[in-house]
Design a protein around this motif. Structure first.
Motif, PDB file in Angstrom:
ATOM      1  N   SER A   1       0.826  -1.215   0.000  1.00  8.64           N
ATOM      2  CA  SER A   1       0.000   0.000   0.000  1.00  8.64           C
ATOM      3  C   SER A   1       0.861   1.265   0.000  1.00  8.64           C
ATOM      4  O   SER A   1       1.982   1.257   0.512  1.00  8.64           O
ATOM      5  CB  SER A   1      -0.885   0.016   1.255  1.00  8.64           C
ATOM      6  N   VAL A   2       0.313   2.315  -0.579  1.00 11.70           N
ATOM      7  CA  VAL A   2       0.863   3.657  -0.353  1.00 11.70           C
ATOM      8  C   VAL A   2      -0.074   4.316   0.656  1.00 11.70           C
ATOM      9  O   VAL A   2      -1.261   4.497   0.396  1.00 11.70           O
ATOM     10  CB  VAL A   2       0.927   4.485  -1.654  1.00 11.70           C
ATOM     11  N   ILE A   3       0.488   4.607   1.824  1.00 14.09           N
ATOM     12  CA  ILE A   3      -0.319   5.156   2.919  1.00 14.09           C
ATOM     13  C   ILE A   3      -0.037   6.652   3.019  1.00 14.09           C
ATOM     14  O   ILE A   3       1.118   7.053   3.159  1.00 14.09           O
ATOM     15  CB  ILE A   3       0.079   4.478   4.254  1.00 14.09           C
ATOM     16  N   THR A   4      -1.081   7.454   2.913  1.00 19.18           N
ATOM     17  CA  THR A   4      -0.898   8.906   3.059  1.00 19.18           C
ATOM     18  C   THR A   4      -1.485   9.335   4.390  1.00 19.18           C
ATOM     19  O   THR A   4      -2.663   9.069   4.670  1.00 19.18           O
ATOM     20  CB  THR A   4      -1.602   9.656   1.913  1.00 19.18           C
ATOM     21  N   ILE A   5      -0.663   9.967   5.208  1.00 22.30           N
ATOM     22  CA  ILE A   5      -1.145  10.432   6.513  1.00 22.30           C
ATOM     23  C   ILE A   5      -1.290  11.951   6.487  1.00 22.30           C
ATOM     24  O   ILE A   5      -0.294  12.681   6.390  1.00 22.30           O
ATOM     25  CB  ILE A   5      -0.188   9.995   7.644  1.00 22.30           C
ATOM     26  N   PHE A   6      -2.522  12.421   6.519  1.00 24.45           N
ATOM     27  CA  PHE A   6      -2.780  13.861   6.632  1.00 24.45           C
ATOM     28  C   PHE A   6      -2.645  14.212   8.120  1.00 24.45           C
ATOM     29  O   PHE A   6      -3.332  13.629   8.961  1.00 24.45           O
ATOM     30  CB  PHE A   6      -4.184  14.195   6.120  1.00 24.45           C
ATOM     31  N   GLY A   7      -1.748  15.135   8.417  1.00 24.25           N
ATOM     32  CA  GLY A   7      -1.439  15.424   9.823  1.00 24.25           C
ATOM     33  C   GLY A   7      -0.225  14.621  10.262  1.00 24.25           C
ATOM     34  O   GLY A   7      -0.118  14.203  11.413  1.00 24.25           O
ATOM     35  N   GLY A   8       0.698  14.422   9.308  1.00 19.04           N
ATOM     36  CA  GLY A   8       1.869  13.564   9.549  1.00 19.04           C
ATOM     37  C   GLY A   8       2.835  14.106  10.587  1.00 19.04           C
ATOM     38  O   GLY A   8       3.707  13.368  11.066  1.00 19.04           O
ATOM     39  N   SER A   9       2.696  15.399  10.944  1.00 23.68           N
ATOM     40  CA  SER A   9       3.598  15.945  11.964  1.00 23.68           C
ATOM     41  C   SER A   9       2.907  16.016  13.328  1.00 23.68           C
ATOM     42  O   SER A   9       3.492  16.493  14.292  1.00 23.68           O
ATOM     43  CB  SER A   9       4.039  17.364  11.559  1.00 23.68           C
ATOM     44  N   GLY A  10       1.661  15.551  13.417  1.00 19.84           N
ATOM     45  CA  GLY A  10       0.865  15.762  14.624  1.00 19.84           C
ATOM     46  C   GLY A  10       1.123  14.766  15.740  1.00 19.84           C
ATOM     47  O   GLY A  10       1.872  13.795  15.592  1.00 19.84           O
ATOM     48  N   ASP A  11       0.450  15.025  16.833  1.00 22.20           N
ATOM     49  CA  ASP A  11       0.617  14.231  18.056  1.00 22.20           C
ATOM     50  C   ASP A  11       0.164  12.777  17.861  1.00 22.20           C
ATOM     51  O   ASP A  11       0.857  11.834  18.248  1.00 22.20           O
ATOM     52  CB  ASP A  11      -0.216  14.909  19.159  1.00 22.20           C
ATOM     53  N   LEU A  12      -0.993  12.595  17.252  1.00 26.54           N
ATOM     54  CA  LEU A  12      -1.517  11.240  17.064  1.00 26.54           C
ATOM     55  C   LEU A  12      -0.566  10.416  16.196  1.00 26.54           C
ATOM     56  O   LEU A  12      -0.253   9.264  16.504  1.00 26.54           O
ATOM     57  CB  LEU A  12      -2.902  11.285  16.401  1.00 26.54           C
ATOM     58  N   ALA A  13      -0.096  11.041  15.097  1.00 30.24           N
ATOM     59  CA  ALA A  13       0.806  10.329  14.189  1.00 30.24           C
ATOM     60  C   ALA A  13       2.067   9.894  14.935  1.00 30.24           C
ATOM     61  O   ALA A  13       2.487   8.733  14.848  1.00 30.24           O
ATOM     62  CB  ALA A  13       1.159  11.226  13.006  1.00 30.24           C
ATOM     63  N   ARG A  14       2.624  10.801  15.702  1.00 29.11           N
ATOM     64  CA  ARG A  14       3.886  10.480  16.375  1.00 29.11           C
ATOM     65  C   ARG A  14       3.712   9.481  17.509  1.00 29.11           C
ATOM     66  O   ARG A  14       4.516   8.586  17.688  1.00 29.11           O
ATOM     67  CB  ARG A  14       4.502  11.752  16.956  1.00 29.11           C
ATOM     68  N   ARG A  15       2.649   9.666  18.296  1.00 28.01           N
ATOM     69  CA  ARG A  15       2.507   8.812  19.489  1.00 28.01           C
ATOM     70  C   ARG A  15       1.897   7.459  19.180  1.00 28.01           C
ATOM     71  O   ARG A  15       2.183   6.476  19.846  1.00 28.01           O
ATOM     72  CB  ARG A  15       1.667   9.517  20.548  1.00 28.01           C
ATOM     73  N   LYS A  16       1.009   7.408  18.179  1.00 23.98           N
ATOM     74  CA  LYS A  16       0.263   6.167  17.949  1.00 23.98           C
ATOM     75  C   LYS A  16       0.531   5.535  16.586  1.00 23.98           C
ATOM     76  O   LYS A  16       0.736   4.325  16.491  1.00 23.98           O
ATOM     77  CB  LYS A  16      -1.245   6.438  18.076  1.00 23.98           C
ATOM     78  N   LEU A  17       0.466   6.352  15.512  1.00 23.33           N
ATOM     79  CA  LEU A  17       0.474   5.750  14.182  1.00 23.33           C
ATOM     80  C   LEU A  17       1.851   5.209  13.794  1.00 23.33           C
ATOM     81  O   LEU A  17       1.962   4.078  13.296  1.00 23.33           O
ATOM     82  CB  LEU A  17      -0.022   6.752  13.131  1.00 23.33           C
ATOM     83  N   TYR A  18       2.915   5.976  14.026  1.00 24.19           N
ATOM     84  CA  TYR A  18       4.241   5.496  13.614  1.00 24.19           C
ATOM     85  C   TYR A  18       4.669   4.259  14.423  1.00 24.19           C
ATOM     86  O   TYR A  18       5.146   3.283  13.826  1.00 24.19           O
ATOM     87  CB  TYR A  18       5.271   6.631  13.685  1.00 24.19           C
ATOM     88  N   PRO A  19       4.457   4.255  15.760  1.00 25.26           N
ATOM     89  CA  PRO A  19       4.766   3.010  16.487  1.00 25.26           C
ATOM     90  C   PRO A  19       3.937   1.824  15.985  1.00 25.26           C
ATOM     91  O   PRO A  19       4.451   0.714  15.850  1.00 25.26           O
ATOM     92  CB  PRO A  19       4.428   3.362  17.943  1.00 25.26           C
ATOM     93  N   ALA A  20       2.647   2.056  15.682  1.00 24.20           N
ATOM     94  CA  ALA A  20       1.803   0.942  15.208  1.00 24.20           C
ATOM     95  C   ALA A  20       2.305   0.447  13.849  1.00 24.20           C
ATOM     96  O   ALA A  20       2.415  -0.766  13.615  1.00 24.20           O
ATOM     97  CB  ALA A  20       0.349   1.399  15.100  1.00 24.20           C
ATOM     98  N   LEU A  21       2.649   1.378  12.956  1.00 23.97           N
ATOM     99  CA  LEU A  21       3.157   0.974  11.635  1.00 23.97           C
ATOM    100  C   LEU A  21       4.478   0.216  11.788  1.00 23.97           C
ATOM    101  O   LEU A  21       4.733  -0.766  11.077  1.00 23.97           O
ATOM    102  CB  LEU A  21       3.356   2.207  10.734  1.00 23.97           C
TER     103      LEU A  21
END
Ligand SMILES: NC(=O)c1ccc[n+]([C@@H]2O[C@H](COP(=O)([O-])OP(=O)(O)OC[C@H]3O[C@@H](n4cnc5c(N)ncnc54)[C@H](OP(=O)(O)O)[C@@H]3O)[C@@H](O)[C@H]2O)c1
Length: 492
Positions: free
Chosen positions: A7-27
């Motif tokens: 997949s090509v995953i696009t994260i809108f809000g890639g610099s935000g708190d949710l992305a850093r705390r939850k999404l990147y560790p989950a990925l």
């Protein structure tokens, strides 16, 4: 079974708190377990002007302390990340994104699959979805999926407006609305407990259940979220979504199968059976509160940064909910949630009725208690079943004995975190653990009535930080001869 997802995953809000705390560790955990491997790329997008290199450093930093985050694997993982700076309200942004997505799809052989993750403030959800379609970011050769964070609307009208705008760009089977409680292990285990145990299955209804209780207690206050929280309050932040979803899983009929459609249908039938409230009934059956305190860590809510001095935002809600579903008529579902409560814990307790014929009354046990089953959702994860049995000794005295099970801290640490479960599901095209529009419609309509009742009254009871809420919450249950079930000591 591990199956790599392309997949090509696009994260809108890639610099935000949710992305850093939850999404990147989950990925990263998905990468570690081979779900993401060679054939994926992640595009992070936000306004700030970061380079790919800087973004990859941010990714590496967000993985500090993660299991398996050793230098080589972090570096290899981060090399799949690309940063694109732009404003989501600007149509040109999407043209650049389309080109970058196509280029990365070729580079990583991602099969034309696109996952769009909206990790941004909700006011942007609609505009992003419509631009994705109008600027032709949708792939013709693979899947297109949209993952949307909460909150989904502010009330029924705004939720409908948002849903209509998203539906104009995406079909319902392409939309993955996140309620991260549905990614939690113990919430997912509710179906196994209910439908996998003949010991519970026949008695899980109004004939045997006296009441159901759900407590989502938070130990923290509003922290840095006052801007959002002031517009939401505990009712919108926790009841409309997480608590209603828990009610759906506790009360739904057995689905025909575990397919997303069957599970959603079962949940929908329960949420559409929320017994409608008049404004007067809403005022009678729901109480609210605001925390007060006199220490620097636990001061009054109205003294918190970003909170209006005359704020009428509730930090606590308790309520009595009824269902019209024939399996549950007359059974109260007592729910409560709040900030700055005694400790952080989510517990669901099913209180069963006592046995009708008490043969132990003549030997000194006139009041035999009902059994109760408590499901500890977080931070401890496990169960407690309270049974009646004979107390040791010559006399025949019946007492209550708890049968306890908890997953160990090590087991919990090694189990997938909610976001890992949910992103994996979205990549695999499994919508089971995401919310559907009809569920949101029913829950917003219910919650709007409570809001309406509260907006008509200036009353705002307070409660001491570190307590279990205002006394009105205890009074609410006492009115019906009940009291809160709560394990205040479970293994922290
Ligand atoms: N944080 C959590 O724990 C949490 C938990 C549950 C749900 N959520 C939900 O997740 C979403 C994101 O929350 P968050 O806490 O991550 O928010 P946040 O930290 O404020 O991040 C917002 C992101 O949006 C970007 N952004 C803002 N305006 C933009 C624009 N016009 N164009 C492009 N990018 C823009 C920001 O970057 P720039 O400033 O660089 O543009 C940033 O990356 C919200 O819906 C929230 O309710 C968050």
């Amino acid at each position: 079974m591990t199956q790599e997802q392309a997949s090509v995953i696009t994260i809108f809000g890639g610099s935000g708190d949710l992305a850093r705390r939850k999404l990147y560790p989950a990925l990263f955990q998905l990468y570690r377990h081979g779900i993401l491997h060679d054939h994926f790329a992640v595009i992070g997008t936000a306004r700030r002007p970061w380079t790919n290199e800087y973004y990859r450093d941010v990714i590496a930093t967000s993985l500090e302390g993660e299991a398996g985050a050793v230098s080589d694997s972090v570096h290899a993982f981060a090399s799949h990340f690309y940063y694109q700076s732009h404003d989501v309200t600007d149509a040109d942004h999407y043209v650049t994104l389309r080109k970058l997505s196509a280029q990365l799809d070729d580079k990583y052989s991602a099969g034309g699959n696109r996952l769009f993750y909206m990790a941004m403030a909700p006011q942007f959800f609609g505009i992003i979805a419509s631009h994705i379609r109008s600027e032709q970011l949708l792939s013709a050769s693979g899947y297109n999926r949209l993952v949307i964070e909460k909150p989904f609307g502010h009330d029924f009208d705004s939720a409908k407006e948002l849903n209509d705008s998203i539906n104009s760009a995406f079909d319902e089977d392409q939309i993955y609305r996140i309620d991260h409680y549905l990614g939690k292990e113990m919430v997912q285990s509710l179906m196994a407990i209910r439908f996998g145990n003949p010991v519970f299955k026949p008695i899980w209804n109004r004939d045997y259940v006296d009441n159901v209780q759900i407590t989502l207690a938070e130990a923290v206050g509003v922290e840095e979220r006052a801007g959002y929280y002031e517009t939401a309050g505990a009712l919108r932040d926790m009841v409309q979504n997480h608590i209603m979803q828990l009610i759906a899983y506790v009360a739904m009929p057995e689905p025909e199968s575990l397919t997303p459609a069957a599970v959603h249908q079962a949940k929908r039938s329960i949420l559409e059976s929320l017994k409608p409230l008049t404004t007067a009934q809403a005022a009678d059956n729901f109480v609210r509160g605001q925390y007060v305190g006199d220490t620097p860590d636990q001061r009054d809510y109205v003294q918190e940064d970003g909170v209006a001095a005359d704020s009428k935002t509730e930090t606590f809600v308790a309520g009595r909910i009824e269902l019209t579903d024939s399996a549950w008529t007359g059974v109260p579902f007592y729910v409560r949630t709040g900030k700055h409560m005694t400790r952080k814990s989510t517990q669901i307790t099913v209180n069963f009725k006592p046995t009708e014929h008490n043969i132990f009354a003549p030997v000194g046990c006139p009041d035999l208690s009902g059994n109760s089953l408590t499901i500890f959702v977080e931070p401890e994860e496990g169960y407690r079943l309270v049974v009646n049995s004979k107390q040791l000794g010559q006399d025949y005295h019946v007492g209550q004995f708890p049968l306890n099970f908890r997953h160990t801290a090590n087991e919990i640490a090694n189990a997938p975190e909610a976001y890992e479960h949910l992103i994996q599901d979205a990549l695999a095209g499994n919508q089971t653990n995401f919310t559907r529009w009809h569920e949101l419609k029913a829950t917003w309509q219910y919650v709007d009535k409570i809001r309406e009742a509260w907006d008509a009254s200036p009353d705002m009871p307070t409660y001491e930080s570190g307590s279990m809420g205002p006394s009105a919450s205890d009074d609410l249950l006492a009115k019906y001869g009940d009291s809160w079930s709560w394990d205040g000591s479970a293994n922290d």
